[in-house]
Write an enzyme that holds these catalytic residues in place. Structure first.
Site, short mmCIF file in Angstrom:
data_model
loop_
_atom_site.label_atom_id
_atom_site.label_comp_id
_atom_site.label_asym_id
_atom_site.label_seq_id
_atom_site.Cartn_x
_atom_site.Cartn_y
_atom_site.Cartn_z
NE ARG A 225 -37.00 18.88 -12.44
CZ ARG A 225 -37.35 20.10 -12.07
NH1 ARG A 225 -38.24 20.28 -11.11
NH2 ARG A 225 -36.83 21.17 -12.65
CE1 TYR B 119 -38.35 13.80 -18.53
CE2 TYR B 119 -38.54 14.57 -16.26
CZ TYR B 119 -37.93 14.63 -17.49
OH TYR B 119 -36.88 15.49 -17.68
CE LYS C 236 -33.06 17.88 -11.10
NZ LYS C 236 -31.93 18.83 -11.11
CG HIS D 31 -30.21 22.43 -8.98
ND1 HIS D 31 -31.18 23.19 -9.57
CD2 HIS D 31 -29.95 21.44 -9.86
CE1 HIS D 31 -31.51 22.66 -10.75
NE2 HIS D 31 -30.76 21.61 -10.95
CB SER E 292 -34.25 23.88 -15.11
OG SER E 292 -34.30 23.24 -13.86
CB CYS F 27 -29.47 28.93 -16.85
SG CYS F 27 -30.87 29.98 -16.52
CG ASP G 51 -28.68 18.38 -12.05
OD1 ASP G 51 -28.99 19.56 -12.29
OD2 ASP G 51 -29.51 17.53 -11.68
NE ARG H 99 -34.31 16.60 -19.32
CZ ARG H 99 -33.89 17.31 -18.26
NH1 ARG H 99 -32.75 17.04 -17.68
NH2 ARG H 99 -34.61 18.29 -17.80
#
Ligand code: OXD
Ligand code: MN
Length: 593
Positions: free
Chosen positions: A69, A197, A206, A226, A248, A250, A277, A377
């Site tokens: 991103r 991407y 998102k 989120h 992101s 974690c 997510d 991913r």
């Protein structure tokens, strides 16, 4: 197809600008999906993997300059700059439409424009919201087929209304310097150009389910967050649900698919995944807050996913998955990534598409020496997940007992603490932060404030977003309790103290006990922390004293944090609610007392 004149006119307009050779409507059928997979393989856009070992699985590589991103190129184009706020990039909408129209003009020449009608949430349910994405990428189509609910029933559900999110995406030239991910929340519109991407181009995720949805949620009195959603099933068969927000990287997907430690398994505990997510939260008729996962799949980070860290995620990727930018094992035509196992393939192609020598791997230069890109991913079908909640397809979602915020902090934040009220919990979310791990061992991480893990995803002014949290607290009759966790405290050598992974259930257990007033707590300047003996360490290699250390609140390191928080509030600007300034002042006073 549809007779909806808003949709047809809009598509005509977008096609007149982008000039595709043909337009294909995506109907959600397996036949069409299979034909698109075959077409993508014939052009090299995708690689068909070993269908015996990985049935229905494919590999895709994005351009080397297009692997993540791009927050610096992501814009919220509200009419006034103030409504986007200081945390978001902003361009005046008229100017932005003009600038991007130039980039979109003729961008689909020689290509097909795919029309993807999709739903975030169960089609036809009260909670669902609809979108149409126009794209010139088969990869996007195939990912959207996994991540969202796609098909003609979405068009039926939209009917003749103009109430849907208009998404336009073109890979164009993949020109990095003209890459734009742009949201026009007041027009229900998303434009994305020059990227291929996932997070930039799967517009349901998102862009819609967080940025546009957060804007809609504020107008319509609900929340787009989120957050993962998981259920803990107790030995008596009852299941309680929590939502958790982490920046992101974690371990959100790992927590969402947690496997209980053995002593918990033996007692009959189970953990069920509702989402990994995004959560849409609404007030139910019973006055509780209900959460549903608007997505239909997982777009997870591959590196680090293995049999120990997340066997459920791994199992989920074994069929029907799309792998992006992982390493290709040529010996058996499967995939590999760092942290999968200790067996890097000998005959392999890296994420850039070059022959790869695992012996040259250098931790300090992962991007250039790893087999898989660190942000590679898997796009995986949710219903493959062995621990998927039976409520996954329940249009009402699940009732939430606790909201959990978290970050990666080496010292400051204790293992867990509970806020003292919804307002105080909103404050706790607003000061959330994570430390980046510096290259040199032992070096102090750089703190990045990431309120509610939403810093890159709020579709309007952050101060107004916090105000919306406070306002929601006033109208939820039975609000969840709000907690903060930190799995990442380190000792003086920089080693993690808490075992993490499945053992995080021990902390969830305390949190849920607090929600039902089944356990006491100790009041500290930052909120309530557990009595050390109330964290179950049976079967663990650590002592109550270690837990005591994990729960300690070091006043000085908190005071050191206060000025960083003040700077961040100043950056957010004059729409920070007065209540949060007050919470901050009171925290400082309690720490100094
Ligand atoms: C994600 C992220 O891709 O948060 O989910 O970055
Ligand atoms: Mn995320």
């Amino acid at each position: 197809m549809t007779k909806n004149k808003y949709i047809l006119n809009w598509i005509d307009e977008m096609a007149a600008m982008t000039r595709p050779d043909r337009i294909v409507w995506i109907d959600g059928s397996d036949e069409q999906r299979d034909a698109l997979r075959a077409e993508a393989c014939s052009t090299g856009e995708m690689i068909k993997l070993n269908q015996e070992l990985l049935p229905g699985c494919y590999l895709h590589r994005t351009a080397i300059n297009d692997v993540a991103r791009v927050e610096g190129r992501t814009f919220i184009c509200t009419r006034t700059k103030e409504d986007a706020g200081n945390i978001n990039n902003w361009i005046e909408p008229g100017e932005c439409y003009a600038r991007l129209s130039k980039l979109f003009t003729g961008s689909m020449k020689g290509r097909t424009m795919y029309v993807i009608p999709y739903s975030m949430g169960i089609v036809g349910s009260d909670f669902a919201k609809y979108g149409i994405e126009l794209t010139d990428s088969i990869y996007v189509v195939l990912n959207m087929l996994i991540m969202t609910r796609v098909g003609n029933d979405v068009l039926d559900a939209i009917g003749d209304s103009a109430d849907y999110i208009k998404g336009l995406h073109s890979k164009a030239q993949l020109d990095e310097s003209n890459r734009y991910i742009v949201h026009f929340p007041e027009d229900n519109t998303i434009w994305s150009v020059n990227s291929g991407y996932g997070g930039n181009v799967l517009l349901g995720k998102k862009c819609f389910a967080l940025r546009i949805a957060s804007f809609l949620g504020r107008k319509e009195k609900w929340m787009a967050e989120h957050m993962l959603i998981l259920g803990v099933e107790f030995p008596n068969g009852e299941t309680k649900y929590v939502c958790a927000a982490f920046p992101s990287a974690c371990g959100k997907t790992n927590l969402a698919m947690l496997i209980p430690p053995e002593i918990y398994r033996k007692k009959g505990y189970k953990v069920w995944t509702v989402g990994d997510d995004i959560a849409w939260l609404r007030i139910g008729k019973d006055g509780r807050l209900w959460a549903m996962n608007p997505e239909n799949g997982f777009f997870g980070v591959a590196p680090g996913t293995n049999e120990k860290s997340n066997p459920n995620a791994l199992a989920t990727t074994k069929s029907g998955a799309i792998f992006t930018n992982v390493c290709h094992n040529l010996d058996n035509n499967t995939v590999w990534w760092e942290g999968l196992d200790n067996n890097p393939p000998k005959n392999a192609v890296n994420w850039k598409g070059e022959p790869w020598d695992y012996r040259k791997y250098d931790k300090a230069d992962k991007i250039n020496t790893s087999g898989a890109h660190p942000n590679s991913r898997f796009t995986a079908v949710a219903t493959n997940c062995p621990c998927l909640s039976k409520e996954f397809n329940n249009p009402a979602g699940v009732p939430i007992s606790a909201i959990i915020f978290g970050g990666r902090r080496a010292k400051t934040a204790p293992l867990v603490y509970q806020s003292t009220s919804w307002q105080n919990g909103t404050f706790v979310g607003s000061i959330m932060a994570s430390e980046t791990t510096a290259a040199a061992a032992g070096a102090i991480g750089v703190v990045r404030r990431d309120p509610m893990a939403m810093r890159p995803f709020v579709g309007y002014n952050m101060g107004d977003y916090w105000q919306h949290w406070l306002d929601m607290g006033k109208i939820i009759p039975h609000a969840p309790k709000i907690f903060h966790v930190n799995w990442f405290r380190t000792d003086d050598e920089g080693n993690f103290i808490w075992p993490g992974f499945g053992d995080n259930l021990r902390v969830l257990d305390w949190i849920l006990a607090r929600c039902e007033d089944r356990v006491d707590a100790v009041e500290t300047p930052i909120g309530f922390v557990p009595k050390p003996e109330d964290i179950n360490i049976e079967g663990l290699d650590i002592t109550v004293d270690t837990v005591r250390g994990l729960l300690s609140v070091d006043r000085q390191s908190w005071l050191d944090d206060i000025s960083n928080i003040r700077d961040f509030y100043a950056l957010v600007g004059d729409r920070v609610p007065a209540e949060l300034h007050k919470e901050l002042n009171q925290l400082e006073a309690r720490l100094k007392a």
